[in-house]
Design a protein around this motif. Structure first.
Motif, PDB file in Angstrom:
ATOM      1  N   ASP A  14       0.816  -1.213   0.000  1.00  0.00           N
ATOM      2  CA  ASP A  14       0.000   0.000   0.000  1.00  0.00           C
ATOM      3  C   ASP A  14       0.846   1.258   0.000  1.00  0.00           C
ATOM      4  N   LEU A  15       1.963   1.241   0.715  1.00  0.00           N
ATOM      5  CA  LEU A  15       2.878   2.380   0.780  1.00  0.00           C
ATOM      6  C   LEU A  15       4.277   1.854   0.512  1.00  0.00           C
ATOM      7  N   THR A  16       4.685   1.907  -0.713  1.00  0.00           N
ATOM      8  CA  THR A  16       5.974   1.365  -1.085  1.00  0.00           C
ATOM      9  C   THR A  16       6.804   2.437  -1.760  1.00  0.00           C
ATOM     10  N   PHE A  17       8.041   2.581  -1.330  1.00  0.00           N
ATOM     11  CA  PHE A  17       8.963   3.506  -1.961  1.00  0.00           C
ATOM     12  C   PHE A  17       9.755   2.745  -3.013  1.00  0.00           C
ATOM     13  N   THR A  18       9.762   3.261  -4.220  1.00  0.00           N
ATOM     14  CA  THR A  18      10.542   2.624  -5.277  1.00  0.00           C
ATOM     15  C   THR A  18      11.502   3.650  -5.861  1.00  0.00           C
ATOM     16  N   GLY A  22      10.708   7.319  -7.693  1.00  0.00           N
ATOM     17  CA  GLY A  22      11.095   8.488  -6.915  1.00  0.00           C
ATOM     18  C   GLY A  22      10.091   8.926  -5.868  1.00  0.00           C
ATOM     19  N   GLY A  23       9.236   8.055  -5.377  1.00  0.00           N
ATOM     20  CA  GLY A  23       8.298   8.498  -4.361  1.00  0.00           C
ATOM     21  C   GLY A  23       7.493   7.383  -3.750  1.00  0.00           C
ATOM     22  N   ILE A  24       6.612   7.764  -2.862  1.00  0.00           N
ATOM     23  CA  ILE A  24       5.720   6.829  -2.191  1.00  0.00           C
ATOM     24  C   ILE A  24       4.455   6.729  -3.018  1.00  0.00           C
ATOM     25  N   LEU A  25       4.037   5.515  -3.302  1.00  0.00           N
ATOM     26  CA  LEU A  25       2.822   5.314  -4.073  1.00  0.00           C
ATOM     27  C   LEU A  25       1.614   5.765  -3.271  1.00  0.00           C
ATOM     28  N   GLY A  26       0.702   6.474  -3.906  1.00  0.00           N
ATOM     29  CA  GLY A  26      -0.517   6.939  -3.262  1.00  0.00           C
ATOM     30  C   GLY A  26      -1.681   6.017  -3.552  1.00  0.00           C
ATOM     31  N   THR A  27      -2.813   6.329  -2.967  1.00  0.00           N
ATOM     32  CA  THR A  27      -4.018   5.544  -3.194  1.00  0.00           C
ATOM     33  C   THR A  27      -4.536   5.769  -4.616  1.00  0.00           C
ATOM     34  N   THR A  28      -5.175   4.779  -5.154  1.00  0.00           N
ATOM     35  CA  THR A  28      -5.754   4.889  -6.492  1.00  0.00           C
ATOM     36  C   THR A  28      -7.275   4.825  -6.433  1.00  0.00           C
ATOM     37  N   THR A  29      -7.824   5.100  -5.249  1.00  0.00           N
ATOM     38  CA  THR A  29      -9.279   5.122  -5.087  1.00  0.00           C
ATOM     39  C   THR A  29      -9.657   6.293  -4.190  1.00  0.00           C
ATOM     40  N   ASN A  30     -10.930   6.464  -3.896  1.00  0.00           N
ATOM     41  CA  ASN A  30     -11.397   7.614  -3.122  1.00  0.00           C
ATOM     42  C   ASN A  30     -11.614   7.279  -1.647  1.00  0.00           C
ATOM     43  N   ASP A  31     -10.683   6.551  -1.057  1.00  0.00           N
ATOM     44  CA  ASP A  31     -10.796   6.182   0.349  1.00  0.00           C
ATOM     45  C   ASP A  31     -10.014   7.164   1.220  1.00  0.00           C
ATOM     46  N   ASN A  32     -10.025   6.933   2.520  1.00  0.00           N
ATOM     47  CA  ASN A  32      -9.305   7.776   3.473  1.00  0.00           C
ATOM     48  C   ASN A  32      -8.249   6.963   4.193  1.00  0.00           C
ATOM     49  N   VAL A  33      -7.168   7.624   4.556  1.00  0.00           N
ATOM     50  CA  VAL A  33      -6.119   6.990   5.331  1.00  0.00           C
ATOM     51  C   VAL A  33      -6.620   6.806   6.767  1.00  0.00           C
ATOM     52  N   ASN A  34      -6.109   5.814   7.462  1.00  0.00           N
ATOM     53  CA  ASN A  34      -6.493   5.562   8.842  1.00  0.00           C
ATOM     54  C   ASN A  34      -6.026   6.693   9.752  1.00  0.00           C
ATOM     55  N   ALA A  35      -6.760   6.909  10.848  1.00  0.00           N
ATOM     56  CA  ALA A  35      -6.382   7.904  11.851  1.00  0.00           C
ATOM     57  C   ALA A  35      -4.972   7.622  12.346  1.00  0.00           C
ATOM     58  N   GLY A  36      -4.213   8.687  12.543  1.00  0.00           N
ATOM     59  CA  GLY A  36      -2.852   8.566  13.044  1.00  0.00           C
ATOM     60  C   GLY A  36      -1.808   8.385  11.961  1.00  0.00           C
ATOM     61  N   ARG A  37      -2.226   8.222  10.720  1.00  0.00           N
ATOM     62  CA  ARG A  37      -1.288   8.027   9.614  1.00  0.00           C
ATOM     63  C   ARG A  37      -1.046   9.332   8.870  1.00  0.00           C
TER      64      ARG A  37
END
Length: 167
Positions: A14-18, A22-37
């Motif tokens: 879900d969060l992988t640096f490649t 050159g960056g952290i992959l983001g979400t590809t849908t319209n969801d929300n990140v969990n609290a505290g993240r």
């Protein structure tokens, strides 16, 4: 794993640096990140139908959000409306950690000088402030505070306060 490094997540894909992208992959849908993240989003909106009546030269809360400890970017957009004959000297919007109190810290406040104009005859007026960093050691209420210096008729405010966890 081919140079990919998981970022403390039960599902590291879900969060992988490649290095190649050159960056952290983001979400590809319209969801929300969990609290505290990182990326957590908190907001509160008051619509025009629930606008807060303002008293001239008195600071008033439009809405607020509760932010847990962490590093946050906060921004606001206040919209003012009123009677067609309302004359306005100043419209102010502020990000504040004190209820019904303007915070004059640069970046937390925006003042729009109107010089006695009657703007509401043709439009509502937006006043925005932020993005401003808040580094919080504990849960804190953050307010969208407005003030209108006006005469002759009425003035009300509504708007949105938004925050995103920075790190």
């Amino acid at each position: 794993n081919g140079g990919n490094v998981g970022i403390g997540n039960a599902n590291a894909t879900d969060l992988t640096f490649t290095p190649t992208t050159g960056g952290i992959l983001g979400t590809t849908t319209n969801d929300n990140v969990n609290a505290g993240r990182v990326g957590e989003y908190v907001s509160s909106t008051i619509t025009s139908g629930s606008a807060v009546s303002l008293t001239t030269t008195a600071a008033a809360n439009i809405t607020s959000i509760s932010l847990p400890a962490g590093d946050w970017d906060v921004w606001i957009n206040a919209r003012f409306t009123g009677g067609a004959t309302t004359t306005v000297t100043r419209l102010i919007a502020s990000i504040s950690t004190t209820s019904a109190t303007l915070d004059s810290t640069p970046g937390r406040i925006h003042i729009l000088f109107m010089n006695g104009q009657a703007p509401f005859a043709t439009t509502n007026v937006d006043v925005a402030a932020g993005s401003f960093r808040l580094s919080l050691s504990g849960t804190t209420t953050v307010y969208l505070v407005t003030q209108a210096d006006f005469g002759v008729s009425t003035c009300s405010g509504y708007g949105i306060i938004q925050a995103r966890r920075r790190r």
